[in-house]
Design an enzyme around this catalytic site. Structure first.
Site, short mmCIF file in Angstrom:
data_model
loop_
_atom_site.label_atom_id
_atom_site.label_comp_id
_atom_site.label_asym_id
_atom_site.label_seq_id
_atom_site.Cartn_x
_atom_site.Cartn_y
_atom_site.Cartn_z
CE LYS A 22 -1.73 1.81 3.96
NZ LYS A 22 -1.78 3.23 4.74
CG ASN A 23 2.21 2.45 3.60
OD1 ASN A 23 1.33 2.71 2.71
ND2 ASN A 23 2.68 2.15 4.59
CB CYS A 116 -4.84 10.08 12.19
SG CYS A 116 -3.57 9.67 11.86
NE ARG A 121 0.37 10.81 9.90
CZ ARG A 121 -0.01 9.26 9.42
NH1 ARG A 121 -1.01 8.97 10.14
NH2 ARG A 121 0.45 8.61 8.64
CG ASP A 305 3.17 1.46 10.23
OD1 ASP A 305 3.52 1.61 8.51
OD2 ASP A 305 3.43 2.70 10.38
NE ARG A 397 -6.98 3.89 5.73
CZ ARG A 397 -6.12 5.13 6.38
NH1 ARG A 397 -6.22 5.39 7.62
NH2 ARG A 397 -5.21 5.80 5.92
C1 EPZ Z 1 4.47 7.21 5.91
O1 EPZ Z 1 3.50 7.80 7.01
C2 EPZ Z 1 3.14 5.91 6.11
N1 EPZ Z 1 2.30 5.80 5.75
C3 EPZ Z 1 2.48 5.31 7.46
O2 EPZ Z 1 2.35 3.82 7.63
C4 EPZ Z 1 4.41 4.92 8.40
O3 EPZ Z 1 3.98 4.38 10.00
C5 EPZ Z 1 5.11 6.21 8.29
O4 EPZ Z 1 5.59 6.35 7.08
C6 EPZ Z 1 6.18 6.03 9.37
O5 EPZ Z 1 6.97 5.61 8.76
C7 EPZ Z 1 2.63 6.05 4.35
O6 EPZ Z 1 3.32 5.56 3.54
C8 EPZ Z 1 1.00 6.09 3.73
P1 EPZ Z 1 6.06 10.33 8.53
P2 EPZ Z 1 4.07 9.26 7.00
O7 EPZ Z 1 5.97 11.60 7.67
O8 EPZ Z 1 4.89 9.79 5.72
C9 EPZ Z 1 6.05 13.69 11.44
C10 EPZ Z 1 0.35 2.62 7.73
O9 EPZ Z 1 -0.13 2.25 8.79
N2 EPZ Z 1 6.21 14.28 10.43
O10 EPZ Z 1 8.07 9.47 8.65
O11 EPZ Z 1 2.62 10.53 7.27
C11 EPZ Z 1 4.41 12.84 11.86
O12 EPZ Z 1 4.02 13.54 12.46
C12 EPZ Z 1 0.85 4.19 8.16
O13 EPZ Z 1 0.49 1.69 6.30
C13 EPZ Z 1 6.35 15.52 11.05
O14 EPZ Z 1 6.07 16.44 12.28
O15 EPZ Z 1 5.01 9.16 8.22
C14 EPZ Z 1 4.97 12.14 12.91
O16 EPZ Z 1 5.70 11.57 14.09
C15 EPZ Z 1 0.25 4.65 9.11
N3 EPZ Z 1 5.84 16.90 9.90
C16 EPZ Z 1 6.42 11.32 11.83
O17 EPZ Z 1 6.93 12.33 11.36
C17 EPZ Z 1 6.14 16.18 8.93
O18 EPZ Z 1 5.45 17.36 7.31
C18 EPZ Z 1 6.53 10.28 11.03
O19 EPZ Z 1 5.64 10.49 9.98
C19 EPZ Z 1 5.94 15.30 8.39
C20 EPZ Z 1 5.84 14.32 9.37
#
Ligand code: EPZ
Length: 426
Positions: A22-23, A116, A121, A305, A397
């Protein structure tokens, strides 16, 4: 709404083929916008989030069709760069469309994706990266409008190796003027898959999978056919399920190299893991052992995850384990539900202290997000008695018909309609 009814206590056994990631599929579907014409994408999983992304692409004017695991996209008719708010609300990953729409149209309007069940996020790193490439970002209420005459390459340092921000900046940079370097980039396998797809379309870039990605802007990309990698989180989920039920399971179309940290923890818990090519065999003949400390961290560290799923295994282990969640600030909502099944877990800030118990007991529990829901299913498979997991749409999802997958491994699990409170009271 639907629920899953599980009769627990039966070890999983048999062989299952892992579906596409998915990701990886979501950013790749978004990136297709940047090359006009017909793309054919294979190994795309049949999941709610994929259908939402296809609906968004259609709302922008794209022709999109999912047949089996193949998506055919004609991106030529796209005429809009305004993501409908009702679709944005359904899936925060629509934020991935910012880079591609900015690259193709010079403008994009989205809505704050909001938090969420697993925490706040934010998207500040996404916006900072796009601004560094020359986009002007205007936030009015929950609307975000980005505009640019021409994206120009830049050096960008991420405060945190955000997966989504790395992907958005990669996509915006491939057709920017000049060179872009992303420092402290996320290193997840899905980012390498996105780079491979972009290069197949004609992008010039190196470094995905390391902490520095270098991109030379090109003027045009071509539509291509591409096959997406298999889903490492679904693979890890099934490995935890096999271990928690003390079963023996073979996973095909898997990639053990994407799961080294997870396999390391499973082996420390006494689980036997043998891999050969794209096949992983998982066997757990006896009660698992506690693992002193598991800390989630960006790839190649232990993936957040798979934190809820691993917690279920450790909740059944012999001894005390600690899990520290460092990525999201609210990813322990499954603990309360597991405690209702007899787990002995205490949460203090970002750490969960898990005292293993000999067995769990069936109960009616509620999914709060897709990975917590998957963890509750694993707990139900291992528990004595009947478990009902509600709000199954969260699980759908990220898992293609989880009850069919697990049924193929011998689980006693079925999907039923959930009587709404109104129906029950009427
Ligand atoms: C991706 O989400 C994945 N989703 C998530 O999978 C996964 O948990 C996450 O990466 C971490 O590995 C997809 O790829 C669609 P991040 P993403 O930006 O990109 C903070 C699942 O279960 N952050 O690496 O949203 C954020 O708040 C999902 O399949 C900022 O502060 O994750 C979080 O604490 C859940 N500012 C941390 O970074 C930003 O601009 C990780 O977020 C962006 C993120």
């Amino acid at each position: 709404m639907e629920k899953l009814v599980i009769e627990g206590g039966k070890p999983l056994s048999g062989t299952i083929r892992i579906h596409g990631a998915k990701n990886a599929a979501l950013p790749i579907l978004a990136a297709s916008i940047m090359a006009e014409g017909t793309h054919v994408l294979e190994n795309i999983p049949d999941l709610l989030d994929i259908h939402v992304m296809l609906d968004i692409l259609r709302a922008l004017g794209c022709k999109a069709e999912l047949r089996g695991d193949k998506v055919t996209l004609n991106t030529s008719p796209i005429y809009s760069s305004h993501i409908p708010q009702e679709l944005m609300k359904q899936m925060r990953s629509s934020v991935f469309l910012m880079g591609p729409l900015l690259a193709r149209f010079g403008t994009v309007q989205i809505y704050q994706p909001g938090g969420c069940a697993i925490g706040e996020r934010k998207i500040n790193l996404h916006l900072q990266g796009l601004q560094a490439l020359g986009a002007v970002v205007e936030e009015k209420g929950n609307t975000i409008l980005c505009r640019t005459e021409r994206l120009k390459g830049a050096d960008i340092v991420l405060d945190f190796p955000s997966v989504g921000a790395t992907e958005n900046i990669m996509m915006a940079a491939v057709m920017a003027e000049g060179t872009t370097r992303i420092f402290n980039a996320a290193r997840e396998p899905e980012i390498v898959d996105l780079q491979n797809y972009l290069i197949a379309m004609g992008a010039k870039m190196i470094g995905a999978g390391t902490d520095t990605i270098t991109i030379e802007g090109v003027s045009k990309l071509q539509p291509v056919s591409y096959k997406v990698i298999s889903d490492r989180i679904v693979t890890g989920t099934l490995m935890c399920a096999a271990a928690a039920t003390r079963g023996s399971v073979t996973l095909e179309n898997a990639n053990p190299a994407h799961l080294t940290s997870v396999i390391h923890v499973l082996k420390r818990a006494g689980v036997q893991v043998v891999s050969q090519g794209d096949v992983i065999q998982v066997t757990c003949p006896a009660r698992p052992k506690a693992v002193e400390r598991v800390v989630t961290s960006p790839h190649p560290g232990f993936p957040t995850d798979l934190q809820p799923q691993m917690m279920v295994l450790l909740a059944l282990a012999d001894g005390i384990s600690i899990i520290k969640e460092t990525i999201f600030d609210g990813r322990f909502k499954h603990v309360e539900e597991l405690s209702r099944m007899g787990a002995d877990i205490h949460v203090d800030l970002s750490s969960a202290f898990i005292r293993g118990v000999p067995r769990l007991y069936g109960a009616t529990v509620e999914s709060t997000d897709l990975r917590a829901g998957a963890a509750l299913v694993i707990a139900g498979l291992a528990a004595r008695g009947t478990t009902v997991v509600e709000e199954v749409h969260h699980i759908d999802r990220g898992y293609d018909r989880i009850e069919v997958m697990l049924g193929k491994l011998g689980a006693n699990i079925s999907r039923c309609p959930s009587l709404s409170r109104k129906t029950l009271l009427s």
